[in-house]
Scaffold this motif. Sequence first.
Motif, PDB file in Angstrom:
ATOM      1  N   LEU A  68      -8.315   1.204  -8.457  1.00  9.33           N
ATOM      2  CA  LEU A  68      -8.213  -0.243  -8.207  1.00  9.33           C
ATOM      3  C   LEU A  68      -9.395  -0.714  -7.369  1.00  9.33           C
ATOM      4  O   LEU A  68     -10.018  -1.744  -7.665  1.00  9.33           O
ATOM      5  N   ARG A  69      -9.694   0.024  -6.317  1.00  9.65           N
ATOM      6  CA  ARG A  69     -10.813  -0.369  -5.453  1.00  9.65           C
ATOM      7  C   ARG A  69     -12.127  -0.412  -6.223  1.00  9.65           C
ATOM      8  O   ARG A  69     -12.948  -1.319  -6.031  1.00  9.65           O
ATOM      9  N   THR A  70     -12.325   0.543  -7.090  1.00 10.56           N
ATOM     10  CA  THR A  70     -13.552   0.560  -7.892  1.00 10.56           C
ATOM     11  C   THR A  70     -13.609  -0.630  -8.837  1.00 10.56           C
ATOM     12  O   THR A  70     -14.675  -1.219  -9.060  1.00 10.56           O
ATOM     13  N   ALA A  71     -12.455  -1.003  -9.384  1.00 10.23           N
ATOM     14  CA  ALA A  71     -12.402  -2.120 -10.330  1.00 10.23           C
ATOM     15  C   ALA A  71     -12.519  -3.472  -9.644  1.00 10.23           C
ATOM     16  O   ALA A  71     -12.816  -4.483 -10.295  1.00 10.23           O
ATOM     17  N   LEU A  72     -12.289  -3.524  -8.330  1.00 12.00           N
ATOM     18  CA  LEU A  72     -12.346  -4.792  -7.597  1.00 12.00           C
ATOM     19  C   LEU A  72     -13.810  -5.141  -7.343  1.00 12.00           C
ATOM     20  O   LEU A  72     -14.349  -4.947  -6.260  1.00 12.00           O
ATOM     21  N   HIS A  73     -14.419  -5.644  -8.386  1.00 10.49           N
ATOM     22  CA  HIS A  73     -15.878  -5.819  -8.423  1.00 10.49           C
ATOM     23  C   HIS A  73     -16.191  -7.190  -9.016  1.00 10.49           C
ATOM     24  O   HIS A  73     -15.512  -7.646  -9.943  1.00 10.49           O
ATOM     25  N   PRO A  74     -17.205  -7.891  -8.500  1.00 11.90           N
ATOM     26  CA  PRO A  74     -17.561  -9.193  -9.074  1.00 11.90           C
ATOM     27  C   PRO A  74     -17.800  -9.098 -10.573  1.00 11.90           C
ATOM     28  O   PRO A  74     -18.427  -8.148 -11.065  1.00 11.90           O
ATOM     29  N   GLY A  75     -17.297 -10.065 -11.307  1.00 13.77           N
ATOM     30  CA  GLY A  75     -17.453 -10.106 -12.756  1.00 13.77           C
ATOM     31  C   GLY A  75     -16.252  -9.597 -13.513  1.00 13.77           C
ATOM     32  O   GLY A  75     -16.009 -10.015 -14.651  1.00 13.77           O
ATOM     33  N   ASN A  76     -15.469  -8.696 -12.915  1.00 14.77           N
ATOM     34  CA  ASN A  76     -14.229  -8.265 -13.548  1.00 14.77           C
ATOM     35  C   ASN A  76     -13.185  -9.365 -13.441  1.00 14.77           C
ATOM     36  O   ASN A  76     -13.213 -10.176 -12.514  1.00 14.77           O
ATOM     37  N   THR A  77     -12.252  -9.379 -14.380  1.00 17.17           N
ATOM     38  CA  THR A  77     -11.161 -10.342 -14.301  1.00 17.17           C
ATOM     39  C   THR A  77      -9.971  -9.710 -13.581  1.00 17.17           C
ATOM     40  O   THR A  77      -9.877  -8.479 -13.452  1.00 17.17           O
ATOM     41  N   ALA A  78      -9.058 -10.554 -13.135  1.00 14.91           N
ATOM     42  CA  ALA A  78      -7.841 -10.071 -12.491  1.00 14.91           C
ATOM     43  C   ALA A  78      -7.070  -9.150 -13.429  1.00 14.91           C
ATOM     44  O   ALA A  78      -6.526  -8.121 -12.994  1.00 14.91           O
ATOM     45  N   GLU A  79      -7.024  -9.492 -14.713  1.00 14.94           N
ATOM     46  CA  GLU A  79      -6.322  -8.649 -15.671  1.00 14.94           C
ATOM     47  C   GLU A  79      -7.002  -7.287 -15.809  1.00 14.94           C
ATOM     48  O   GLU A  79      -6.321  -6.248 -15.892  1.00 14.94           O
ATOM     49  N   GLN A  80      -8.320  -7.240 -15.826  1.00 14.98           N
ATOM     50  CA  GLN A  80      -9.030  -5.967 -15.944  1.00 14.98           C
ATOM     51  C   GLN A  80      -8.736  -5.058 -14.751  1.00 14.98           C
ATOM     52  O   GLN A  80      -8.593  -3.835 -14.907  1.00 14.98           O
ATOM     53  N   VAL A  81      -8.642  -5.653 -13.565  1.00 16.82           N
ATOM     54  CA  VAL A  81      -8.309  -4.853 -12.391  1.00 16.82           C
ATOM     55  C   VAL A  81      -6.916  -4.263 -12.547  1.00 16.82           C
ATOM     56  O   VAL A  81      -6.690  -3.072 -12.293  1.00 16.82           O
ATOM     57  N   PHE A  82      -5.971  -5.093 -12.964  1.00 16.17           N
ATOM     58  CA  PHE A  82      -4.605  -4.591 -13.160  1.00 16.17           C
ATOM     59  C   PHE A  82      -4.571  -3.478 -14.194  1.00 16.17           C
ATOM     60  O   PHE A  82      -3.924  -2.444 -13.978  1.00 16.17           O
ATOM     61  N   ARG A  83      -5.243  -3.668 -15.323  1.00 16.54           N
ATOM     62  CA  ARG A  83      -5.221  -2.656 -16.392  1.00 16.54           C
ATOM     63  C   ARG A  83      -5.797  -1.328 -15.902  1.00 16.54           C
ATOM     64  O   ARG A  83      -5.293  -0.255 -16.250  1.00 16.54           O
ATOM     65  N   ALA A  84      -6.852  -1.390 -15.115  1.00 22.29           N
ATOM     66  CA  ALA A  84      -7.447  -0.166 -14.598  1.00 22.29           C
ATOM     67  C   ALA A  84      -6.456   0.564 -13.693  1.00 22.29           C
ATOM     68  O   ALA A  84      -6.269   1.792 -13.802  1.00 22.29           O
ATOM     69  N   TRP A  85      -5.820  -0.188 -12.784  1.00 24.02           N
ATOM     70  CA  TRP A  85      -4.835   0.423 -11.886  1.00 24.02           C
ATOM     71  C   TRP A  85      -3.640   0.971 -12.670  1.00 24.02           C
ATOM     72  O   TRP A  85      -3.207   2.108 -12.443  1.00 24.02           O
ATOM     73  N   HIS A  86      -3.137   0.191 -13.600  1.00 23.11           N
ATOM     74  CA  HIS A  86      -1.936   0.578 -14.350  1.00 23.11           C
ATOM     75  C   HIS A  86      -2.204   1.823 -15.203  1.00 23.11           C
ATOM     76  O   HIS A  86      -1.361   2.731 -15.279  1.00 23.11           O
ATOM     77  N   SER A  87      -3.360   1.876 -15.818  1.00 21.79           N
ATOM     78  CA  SER A  87      -3.711   3.057 -16.623  1.00 21.79           C
ATOM     79  C   SER A  87      -3.798   4.306 -15.759  1.00 21.79           C
ATOM     80  O   SER A  87      -3.383   5.396 -16.173  1.00 21.79           O
ATOM     81  N   ALA A  88      -4.328   4.151 -14.539  1.00 26.24           N
ATOM     82  CA  ALA A  88      -4.444   5.297 -13.642  1.00 26.24           C
ATOM     83  C   ALA A  88      -3.067   5.807 -13.216  1.00 26.24           C
ATOM     84  O   ALA A  88      -2.840   7.024 -13.144  1.00 26.24           O
ATOM     85  N   ILE A  89      -2.153   4.884 -12.946  1.00 28.49           N
ATOM     86  CA  ILE A  89      -0.784   5.285 -12.581  1.00 28.49           C
ATOM     87  C   ILE A  89      -0.127   6.036 -13.732  1.00 28.49           C
ATOM     88  O   ILE A  89       0.455   7.124 -13.553  1.00 28.49           O
ATOM     89  N   GLU A  90      -0.219   5.486 -14.930  1.00 27.75           N
ATOM     90  CA  GLU A  90       0.438   6.112 -16.080  1.00 27.75           C
ATOM     91  C   GLU A  90      -0.207   7.456 -16.420  1.00 27.75           C
ATOM     92  O   GLU A  90       0.492   8.405 -16.816  1.00 27.75           O
ATOM     93  N   SER A  91      -1.515   7.545 -16.256  1.00 24.39           N
ATOM     94  CA  SER A  91      -2.190   8.816 -16.519  1.00 24.39           C
ATOM     95  C   SER A  91      -1.739   9.887 -15.524  1.00 24.39           C
ATOM     96  O   SER A  91      -1.488  11.043 -15.898  1.00 24.39           O
TER      97      SER A  91
END
Length: 395
Positions: free
Chosen positions: A291-314
Amino acid sequence: MTHAQRRTAGPHTDEPRFPPQEYEQRVAVTRGAMERHGLDVLLVTAPEDIHYLCGLDHQGHFAVTGLVVPLDGEPVLVERAMEAATAAAQTNGVRHYGYEDATDPADALLAALTQAIGDAHRAPPAAVGYQADSLSLPPAVWDRLRTAGGLTWKDFGAQVSAQRFVHTEREIALVRDAARLSDTAMAAGLAAATAGARENEIAATVYDAMLRAGGDLPAFAPLVRATDRLDQEHLTWSRRTLGPRDAVFLELSAARGRYHAPLARLRHLDPAGAVRDTRAAEASRTAMSVLRTALHPGNTAEQVFRAWHSAIESALGGPYERHHCGYLIGIGFPPGWMGGSRTLRPGNTMELRAGMTFHIQSWLLGGEFGSHAYSDTALVTDNGCEILTRTPLTD
């Protein structure tokens, strides 16, 4: 009796204040957006946005309060008459229109709107912006406003609140200060979370540490509960006594000048409990790193969520349902420190920008792998994010 007065200098105070020029700039940006959307006047009722535009900081928003912003001339703050002294001492660049308790607040708002429109010599119907999602615009008042003649209404709430999303350096300094105070309060709360302590005693310790360190009134009470109630969100302390095998969850935010910096930690009183929840803790922490890595300018709120959610499920090797993994923070008034802002969730296309601050969360609640939950306040920077809360992980 209706009265109008200009702002007078208030008594000496060490409360955080912005220079008049900053408020003037905020109002100018608001007017630019109004002009682009064809508005003649704007009615602001959300406490966070009133504070942002003129500095009002009190607990009187249980009575209808509105800031009338015309395209030209001084904005007018419509407030309960007994709040006049407080409002005059706190606010910048506005006139004041007080209404007595026997007056319908809708009448006061309509009078201020009519005056603002008349001062600009605009022919009806005037285009008025308002905040449809404001919790401080009661239906009874809105019904009166929307049926008044000579006015057309346009929802302008998203445009008003969006101005608060990216903070100035002065605002970031207040969030940093709030983060320091939150860490102080969390350290005290975790130290008090021992077997034999009651949840309300832990909450009292949190408040004591937070306020003695210089914190202001937070917009939301600290959440303190043993993990048998962990899934009961937004439920705070009881008089329950913690046992030696319990775990306790603390989520809190200090405030400085209405700016907040929330964080959460979960502490096991029994080392065996921490071992039992090891897989949940590892998954939660791995996903937070992503999540911290995805919290980057240019990413959308949804992209941050998807990155975090995929990591949890993985990490878990299977599906996991969670509605969001954080939200924008900054100015907050009761009943919440998030100030009606946007969440990191599916479907939210808001683009992240440097200067935004988020309460980022990595919750894993229940299931065969146990539970783990923690969160921090993060600032989006030009190159990624900076974690502002510094409380170490507990288990």
